[in-house]
Design an enzyme around this catalytic site. Structure first.
Site, short mmCIF file in Angstrom:
data_model
loop_
_atom_site.label_atom_id
_atom_site.label_comp_id
_atom_site.label_asym_id
_atom_site.label_seq_id
_atom_site.Cartn_x
_atom_site.Cartn_y
_atom_site.Cartn_z
N ARG A 62 6.77 -7.10 -7.51
CA ARG A 62 5.96 -8.32 -7.51
C ARG A 62 5.84 -8.91 -8.91
O ARG A 62 5.88 -10.10 -9.11
CB ARG A 62 4.57 -8.03 -6.95
N SER B 27 -1.92 -3.97 -1.31
CA SER B 27 -2.77 -3.23 -0.36
C SER B 27 -4.13 -2.96 -0.98
O SER B 27 -5.16 -3.05 -0.30
CB SER B 27 -2.12 -1.89 0.01
#
Ligand code: PNS
Length: 171
Positions: free
Chosen positions: A99, A137
């Site tokens: 990311r 998450s």
């Protein structure tokens, strides 16, 4: 005499992680990996050091919902070393999502270690879609813990499970 063509060897990729919980970002990487793999096995780590919010069985069930009817993707839990699972499955690739630059150091180290343990195994880094790249998450857990709206970040089944888990307040 005609040459017999070599037998078809499906390219198997393993997309492993904690997936606690599986997010739209994970789903994006999972589906993108079908561009270069014939079969993608999503592997849910059971023996991670961190104490997960959801059991491995729950995490597998969430991912199965996200896979739906896509027959080229399957999900399972695993224990022990990822390279051993890759050997068992005849996989030649590990898929990891990147990311941000901050992910890189750990990912680079893990890729080199896994290749050291299993020289035939390559790690393929994939970049998620613009609209999912900020999702993690841990942030999803944090926002859900304090009652924030995570509806756009995870599958509805995961959103419901998070709401139930935190129904009586942060745990
Ligand atoms: O989603 P995560 O927590 O970043 O995934 C990390 C994971 C589960 C892929 C990694 O910890 C792993 O492969 N664990 C299994 C044990 C193993 O093989 N360790 C050596 C490589 S770090």
């Amino acid at each position: 005499m005609t040459d017999t063509p070599p037998p078809f060897r499906p390219k198997v990729a393993v997309y492993a992680g904690s997936f606690d919980p599986f997010t739209h970002g994970h789903a994006d990487i999972m589906r993108r990996s079908l561009a270069f793999a014939d079969r993608v096995v999503v592997a849910v780590a059971n023996n991670i050091n961190k104490k997960p919010l959801f059991t491995a069985e729950e995490r597998v069930a969430f991912i199965a919902e996200s896979i739906g009817t896509e027959s080229r993707i399957e999900v399972r839990a695993f224990n022990g070393l990822l390279v051993n699972l890759a050997r068992e499955l005849g996989a030649t690739m590990l898929v990891r999502g990147l990311r941000a630059v901050s992910d890189f150091e750990f990912e680079y180290q893990m890729a080199l270690l896994n290749r050291h343990l299993h020289p035939g195994l390559e790690t393929v880094f994939m970049v998620p879609s613009n609209d999912t790249t900020y999702i993690s998450s841990s942030m999803v857990r944090e926002v859900a813990r304090f009652g924030g709206d995570i509806g756009a970040l995870v599958h509805p089944t995961v959103a419901r499970a998070l709401a139930e888990r935190f129904a009586s307040g942060p745990v």
